[in-house]
Enzyme design. Sequence first.
Site, PDB file in Angstrom:
ATOM      1  N   GLU A   1     -18.348  30.557 -37.868  1.00 43.76           N
ATOM      2  CA  GLU A   1     -17.903  29.772 -36.712  1.00 43.76           C
ATOM      3  C   GLU A   1     -19.068  29.009 -36.085  1.00 43.76           C
ATOM      4  O   GLU A   1     -19.373  29.133 -34.903  1.00 43.76           O
ATOM      5  CB  GLU A   1     -17.185  30.663 -35.698  1.00 43.76           C
ATOM      6  CG  GLU A   1     -15.876  31.232 -36.238  1.00 43.76           C
ATOM      7  CD  GLU A   1     -14.991  31.845 -35.186  1.00 43.76           C
ATOM      8  OE1 GLU A   1     -13.754  31.732 -35.311  1.00 43.76           O
ATOM      9  OE2 GLU A   1     -15.518  32.451 -34.220  1.00 43.76           O
TER      10      GLU A   1
ATOM     11  N   GLU B   1      -9.690  32.876 -41.075  1.00 42.03           N
ATOM     12  CA  GLU B   1      -9.327  33.755 -39.962  1.00 42.03           C
ATOM     13  C   GLU B   1      -8.002  33.305 -39.363  1.00 42.03           C
ATOM     14  O   GLU B   1      -7.798  32.122 -39.110  1.00 42.03           O
ATOM     15  CB  GLU B   1     -10.368  33.720 -38.838  1.00 42.03           C
ATOM     16  CG  GLU B   1     -11.695  34.329 -39.161  1.00 42.03           C
ATOM     17  CD  GLU B   1     -12.588  34.423 -37.919  1.00 42.03           C
ATOM     18  OE1 GLU B   1     -12.059  34.396 -36.784  1.00 42.03           O
ATOM     19  OE2 GLU B   1     -13.817  34.518 -38.093  1.00 42.03           O
TER      20      GLU B   1
END
Length: 380
Positions: free
Chosen positions: A182, A289
């Site tokens: 991320e 995710e």
Amino acid sequence: MKYLFRFLPAGLILLTAACNKNDKDPAPDTTAHEKVFYDWKKLVVGADLSAVNMVQANGGRYEDSGRAKDPYLLFKQYGCNAVRLRLFHNPAAPGGYNAEGYCGLEDVVRSIRRAKTLNMAVNLDFHYSDTWADPGAQIPPAAWAGKPLNVLKDSIYNYTLSVLNHLKALNLVPEMVQVGNETQPGMLLPEGRINNNDFSNLAVLLNSGIKAVRDFSQTSTIKPMIILHPASAQIQQWWFNGIKGAGVTDYDIIGISYYEEWTTVKLDALKTLIGQLKSTFNKQVLVVETNYQWTKASQDGVVYKEPVTINGFAISPDGQLAYHKALTQTIIDGGGMGIMVWEPAWISNAQSWGQELIAFFDFTGKSLPGLQFMHQPYKF
């Protein structure tokens, strides 16, 4: 992914339930379907199981059809073909994830071995931090603190290469490697920060990690595919254009965190986005995710995460299954590589922030219908 839960008064639980009474809560699907077990190269149907060792060490128990089961075996039997595992540099360091070393290299070795024993592919997620790296925190490992960019570049290369060589010596090479987690604002901040759309420092660090994986692949039978993972769907075009302009092009997979309540790209637009990313950057696209709640309140009756009903899918066990089926088909329709659900086996209170609300197990560890999304007969 680390949840920042909002606590709600217990009295709001009933009000929330009343507000959701018109949600689509599908009746259990009793139609007989042929179970399909996919090769991960055709369709990734995977799960992040990073917390399982910690959960089991703290008494977590998994049950399916009335029998206790090893969670890795249970996921495999439901069709899971890939396991994602996060790697922290030194979780026992000051400010690190935990003193016990969970999600450090030794713990990850145990987890990869569990996955590989069952012939599941592995996505190894380098956080390049002693704890969570995400859009809100990209903290360098304590051992690298205060180092300039040129030193951090070498640190990433040497660390990445040494980890992969260690795994090769154990016959545990991952099939996929995430160079960062991320990394929307950059990585190893402040040195690797994106400043005013200047991606140059981040590009130095990414290319160093990428080079380590490619150099390793020269000596390995398994040649890991490289994933770059900035985070949310709505920033993918901006971020990948930015790194391309800064000279980062040698990677294989665009990784997306897809939490629909936190993105402007809703389910009906995800198909289009995946197609655009594939055609623009000539890379595969993988949702690394995602999750969806099966209940509104945790075992102690506290609402840790404000329930958000998405596209009319109910917050219920069957609603959770229906959502994951719909999301998986959308990814396929867009030409995506597949889906990895975030921490669906995090069921205990071991360093938990209410993750049990999004697990594929109830509060006693009994399996929920959500597991069935992995062996559905999807349309290609």
